[in-house]
Design an enzyme around this catalytic site. Structure first.
Site, short mmCIF file in Angstrom:
data_model
loop_
_atom_site.label_atom_id
_atom_site.label_comp_id
_atom_site.label_asym_id
_atom_site.label_seq_id
_atom_site.Cartn_x
_atom_site.Cartn_y
_atom_site.Cartn_z
N CYS A 258 0.89 -1.18 0.00
CA CYS A 258 0.00 0.00 0.00
C CYS A 258 0.92 1.22 0.00
O CYS A 258 0.92 2.01 0.94
CB CYS A 258 -0.92 0.01 1.20
SG CYS A 258 -1.99 -1.44 1.38
N GLY A 262 4.63 6.91 -1.02
CA GLY A 262 5.95 6.34 -1.17
C GLY A 262 6.98 6.66 -0.12
O GLY A 262 8.12 6.16 -0.22
N LYS A 264 7.43 5.71 3.01
CA LYS A 264 7.96 4.56 3.74
C LYS A 264 8.75 3.63 2.81
O LYS A 264 9.79 3.09 3.20
CB LYS A 264 6.83 3.80 4.43
CG LYS A 264 6.17 4.58 5.56
CD LYS A 264 5.17 3.73 6.30
CE LYS A 264 4.44 4.55 7.38
NZ LYS A 264 3.52 5.54 6.79
N ASP A 279 0.51 -0.24 -5.42
CA ASP A 279 -0.64 0.54 -5.00
C ASP A 279 -1.72 0.41 -6.08
O ASP A 279 -1.40 0.17 -7.25
CB ASP A 279 -0.27 2.01 -4.81
CG ASP A 279 -1.28 2.75 -3.94
OD1 ASP A 279 -1.11 2.75 -2.71
OD2 ASP A 279 -2.24 3.30 -4.50
N ASP A 305 -3.74 -4.30 -6.42
CA ASP A 305 -4.57 -4.27 -5.22
C ASP A 305 -3.90 -5.15 -4.17
O ASP A 305 -3.57 -6.31 -4.44
CB ASP A 305 -5.96 -4.79 -5.57
CG ASP A 305 -6.96 -4.62 -4.44
OD1 ASP A 305 -6.58 -4.79 -3.27
OD2 ASP A 305 -8.13 -4.31 -4.73
N ASP A 320 0.73 -0.60 4.88
CA ASP A 320 0.29 0.62 5.55
C ASP A 320 -1.11 0.88 5.01
O ASP A 320 -1.29 1.62 4.05
CB ASP A 320 1.26 1.76 5.22
CG ASP A 320 0.99 3.00 6.03
OD1 ASP A 320 0.01 3.00 6.80
OD2 ASP A 320 1.72 3.99 5.89
N CYS A 373 -2.22 4.97 10.24
CA CYS A 373 -2.04 6.29 10.85
C CYS A 373 -3.33 6.66 11.59
O CYS A 373 -3.75 7.81 11.62
CB CYS A 373 -1.66 7.35 9.82
SG CYS A 373 -2.81 7.53 8.44
#
Length: 432
Positions: A258, A262, A264, A279, A305, A320, A373
């Site tokens: 995911c 970008g 991370k 992604d 996906d 993430d 997050c």
């Protein structure tokens, strides 16, 4: 010109566009008055609940029932009067009246004039808001400028004092930090300090790695200039802590499934043999590709996906996942008004499906790093608990981190009200 640009952004947000997208599309970021306009736009959105509470005292109808343009102008005007000391009250009133004269008409101009004059005269006394002692939820909804359902949820999870500290943290303008990639952070800090972009002590110790991980830029510093000065990514310390916590073994193949935008993936590329960045959105993947090209990072991008991974196996799989983003409300103030409680349940199901899709890609002895997050238990510890119940061959394996960033299970837990960073959660799961 400056207020017209600000109004155009606010009207885009009123129509449902994300604030950061509307801001970039407006071109305001390229004007000499960028900082002033951004303060006005982001501040108005951030304190919308407080402003509406003040305005409602002087309007016959709730602000939410007014014409969108009139409502936006009233909020902007009230924000200038109450929060922007450099703007004289008479200027805020007259400029606001001029704005609606050219659009909503003379009657609306009269309303704006009368209401903002009263705001300038009477201000926002504490007595006009609910008491934080006897009505903490009402206080955090109005003065704290957060939706009532979210305040109730946080009072339940964090207690009254914790919820208040979180709301206050969300209403502070966040710092801009960057993470050097492929260059020692001490050297990057020296270069940035010499350019006047950070203070000499602008780098802070990273958790777990025994070395600095991010650098805090000076207020008003140009992030573009910082990126041009040192190879790096703009990244909040919370996101850097997720990358530190993931701690992929040197030379490993990492799959960030995911990945967009970008940050991370690029941070993880510093020690990896290769990062496969996937992604669903090819448009968002273009940002990952641009960053990899700028840094010369070993990152391959693929549109896919996460529920259907584009590879059979990877040493470290990072997801993430899409989440409510309640840990980044201070950075995305419009999110508090867009998010609905039902969204959290729907996102939890999306997260579950992603975890089920990526689990088979993790080999025996490999790592699965689940991250959000968000601050909500359904998306964090609850999601991990349910995954471990379905997959007893995985177990939590903490990386070396300070205790203040770890919960009782060894998972990363960064809270804005305690850290001064964005919020983040991560679980490092070893397949046994």
């Amino acid at each position: 010109m400056t207020r017209r640009l600000a109004l155009s952004v606010l009207l885009e947000v009123e129509a449902g566009r994300r604030l950061d997208v509307a801001w970039e599309a407006s071109g305001a970021a390229k004007t000499p008055q960028r900082s002033w306009i951004r303060n006005l736009v982001y501040g108005t959105v951030r304190l919308q609940g407080r402003l509406d509470h003040v305005l409602a005292r002087f309007t016959s109808r709730p602000p939410g029932e007014l014409d969108p343009e009139v409502r936006a102008v009233l909020r902007m005007g009230a924000y200038q009067i109450l929060e922007m000391d450099a703007v004289p009250a008479y200027a805020a009133v007259s400029e606001s009246v001029a704005q609606v004269k050219g659009g909503a008409g003379r009657a609306a101009a009269g309303l704006v004039n009368a209401v903002l004059r009263r705001v300038a005269r009477e201000g926002a006394p504490d007595s006009s808001f609910p008491s934080p002692e006897s009505d903490p939820e009402g206080y955090l909804t109005s003065w704290g400028s957060h939706p009532e359902w979210l305040v109730r949820r946080w009072v339940r999870h964090f207690g009254r004092s914790g919820a208040r500290a979180l709301v206050e943290a969300n209403n502070r303008e966040p710092d801009i930090c960057l993470r050097p990639v492929g260059i020692p952070v001490e050297r990057a800090a020296e270069v940035l300090a010499a350019a006047g972009l950070c203070d000499p002590a602008g780098n802070e110790s990273s958790a777990g790695s025994g070395r600095p991980s991010w650098i805090r830029l000076r207020r008003g510093a140009d992030p573009g200039a910082a990126l041009a000065a040192v190879p790096s990514v703009i990244q909040d310390p919370a996101a850097s802590l997720v990358a530190d916590y993931a701690a992929p073994p040197p030379g490993s193949l990492v799959a960030d499934l995911c990945a967009a935008p970008g940050g991370k993936a690029l941070a993880l590329s510093a020690g990896a043999r290769r990062v496969v960045a996937a992604d669903r959105s090819p448009l968002r993947l273009a940002r990952v590709l641009d960053g990899a090209g700028r840094l010369g990072a070993p990152v391959w991008t693929v549109a896919a996906d996460a529920r259907f991974p584009p590879l059979r196996s990877a040493d470290v799989v990072v997801v993430d996942v899409p989440c409510s983003g309640t840990g980044t409300i201070r950075r995305h103030p419009d999110a508090r008004w867009r998010l609905q409680e039902a969204d959290i349940r729907e996102l939890a199901e999306v997260q579950r499906n992603i975890l089920e899709g990526v689990a088979p890609v993790v080999p025996r002895g490999g790592l699965l790093v689940y991250a959000t997050c968000a601050l909500e238990p359904e998306e964090n510890r609850g999601q991990v608990k349910r995954f471990l119940a379905r997959h007893p061959d995985f177990r939590i394996e903490p990386a070396g981190m300070p205790d203040r960033f770890l919960d009782g299970q060894g998972c990363l837990s960064v809270l804005p009200q305690e850290s001064g960073f964005d919020g983040a959660y991560a679980a490092r799961l070893r397949r046994t």
